[in-house]
Design a protein around this motif. Sequence first.
Motif, short mmCIF file in Angstrom:
data_model
loop_
_atom_site.label_atom_id
_atom_site.label_comp_id
_atom_site.label_asym_id
_atom_site.label_seq_id
_atom_site.Cartn_x
_atom_site.Cartn_y
_atom_site.Cartn_z
N LYS A 149 -12.95 3.46 -2.75
CA LYS A 149 -13.49 3.99 -1.49
C LYS A 149 -15.01 4.02 -1.56
O LYS A 149 -15.59 4.65 -2.45
CB LYS A 149 -12.94 5.38 -1.21
CG LYS A 149 -11.48 5.39 -0.81
CD LYS A 149 -10.98 6.80 -0.54
CE LYS A 149 -9.50 6.78 -0.15
NZ LYS A 149 -8.98 8.15 0.08
N GLY A 205 0.82 -1.21 0.00
CA GLY A 205 0.00 0.00 0.00
C GLY A 205 0.85 1.25 0.00
O GLY A 205 1.86 1.33 0.71
N GLY A 256 -2.24 6.00 -7.86
CA GLY A 256 -2.13 5.44 -6.53
C GLY A 256 -1.87 3.94 -6.51
O GLY A 256 -1.91 3.30 -5.48
N TYR A 257 -1.57 3.38 -7.69
CA TYR A 257 -1.28 1.93 -7.77
C TYR A 257 -0.48 1.65 -9.04
O TYR A 257 -0.34 2.51 -9.90
CB TYR A 257 -2.55 1.09 -7.75
CG TYR A 257 -3.54 1.39 -8.86
CD1 TYR A 257 -3.49 0.68 -10.05
CD2 TYR A 257 -4.52 2.36 -8.70
CE1 TYR A 257 -4.40 0.94 -11.08
CE2 TYR A 257 -5.43 2.63 -9.72
CZ TYR A 257 -5.35 1.93 -10.90
OH TYR A 257 -6.27 2.20 -11.91
N GLU A 301 -0.97 4.44 -0.19
CA GLU A 301 -1.96 5.51 -0.13
C GLU A 301 -1.63 6.57 0.92
O GLU A 301 -2.15 7.68 0.86
CB GLU A 301 -3.36 4.93 0.13
CG GLU A 301 -3.58 4.31 1.50
CD GLU A 301 -3.20 2.84 1.55
OE1 GLU A 301 -3.52 2.20 2.58
OE2 GLU A 301 -2.60 2.33 0.59
N LYS A 302 -0.77 6.23 1.89
CA LYS A 302 -0.42 7.20 2.93
C LYS A 302 0.76 8.08 2.55
O LYS A 302 1.16 8.96 3.31
CB LYS A 302 -0.12 6.47 4.25
CG LYS A 302 -1.34 5.75 4.83
CD LYS A 302 -1.00 5.07 6.14
CE LYS A 302 -2.21 4.34 6.71
NZ LYS A 302 -1.88 3.64 7.99
N ARG A 341 -8.81 -3.01 2.16
CA ARG A 341 -8.79 -1.76 2.92
C ARG A 341 -10.16 -1.50 3.51
O ARG A 341 -11.19 -1.80 2.90
CB ARG A 341 -8.35 -0.58 2.04
CG ARG A 341 -6.87 -0.59 1.67
CD ARG A 341 -6.00 -0.36 2.91
NE ARG A 341 -4.57 -0.31 2.61
CZ ARG A 341 -3.74 -1.32 2.69
NH1 ARG A 341 -4.20 -2.52 3.02
NH2 ARG A 341 -2.45 -1.15 2.44
N SER A 382 -6.81 0.83 -1.51
CA SER A 382 -7.60 2.05 -1.33
C SER A 382 -7.27 3.04 -2.43
O SER A 382 -6.15 3.54 -2.52
CB SER A 382 -7.30 2.68 0.04
OG SER A 382 -8.01 3.89 0.19
N THR A 383 -8.23 3.28 -3.31
CA THR A 383 -8.07 4.26 -4.38
C THR A 383 -9.35 5.08 -4.47
O THR A 383 -10.35 4.79 -3.80
CB THR A 383 -7.83 3.58 -5.75
OG1 THR A 383 -9.04 2.93 -6.17
CG2 THR A 383 -6.71 2.56 -5.67
#
Length: 314
Positions: free
Chosen positions: A204, A70, A313-314, A72-73, A226, A199-200
């Motif tokens: 979400k 991940g 994001g991925y 995403e943070k 997620r 989580s994208t």
Amino acid sequence: MNVLFTFRIKEEQMEKLKADFPEVQFFFNKKADEVSIEEYEIIVTYGEDITPEVLDRATSLKWLMVASAGVEKMPLAEIAASGIVISNVRGIHKTPMAETVLAHILSLGRALPTLAEQQSRKEWNTKVRQSEIRGSTALILGPGAIGSEIGRLLQVFGVRTIGCNNSGDPAQFMDETIQFDGLLSKLPEADIVVSVLPSTAKTKGLLTERHFQTMKESAVFMNFGRGDLVKESILVKALKNGGIGHAVLDVFEKEPLPAESELWDLSNVTISPHVSSHSGKYIERALEFFTENLEKWQTGDRKLTNLIDPEKGY
């Protein structure tokens, strides 16, 4: 070429890296905010220590190797703007997570939690409801590296697998693959719904109350991706009202799961504290990704394994 590791690895792993890449200067077990970060071309990190402030100082940084699936943070917008190459270890969790998912499915089907409760009460009761998974259908949200490995194991047990992703492109070990917008039409067929989605922006809140209303009342919903895939209130409602049979949850909207969450008290919920990916082989596998990509990097090849598009994001 200077490479900074911001997390701890074993002494023998350090020595092996030095021996395999004698022309590279490695610096181990240093925190990103405690070193002269501008000296490093490559940073190997779990990701959470890379802040916009760190990036501002990392003037020589060319490649971020994230030893996590991940991202995403992380400050992805700033990474995209800087042109820094970013890769991760996507797929590293496939073995432990697939085995965990299978363990939960078999445990519920063969009533192992019930048998354990009976044992604790010294109760001999042969009237325990059990089932087989052969001939059932599993819908897997996110049939990538992890989801495909789950599919492979389930197919061995005679389970029909349906993959669901954003593109609808065929996925390995899926008997059928659909897009997100086809979920409502396929959920009524599923005995097991497993999510391993990241989580994208598109995932979400992907699952709504309507999705749970279309599932079988006996369906097992499993979330190992997620927690922001579905609101907790929607899950609780479906579980309390008999909308689904059981939920196995390893991820949550808020972690740690608050003590006041209703999920703790529901008998048809299995809770695990985001541990499905844990394995004693994690660092070993992460270093395999890193060394493969470092060999490419040294030759000028920037087509690294598991490249991340920071804008997606991925």
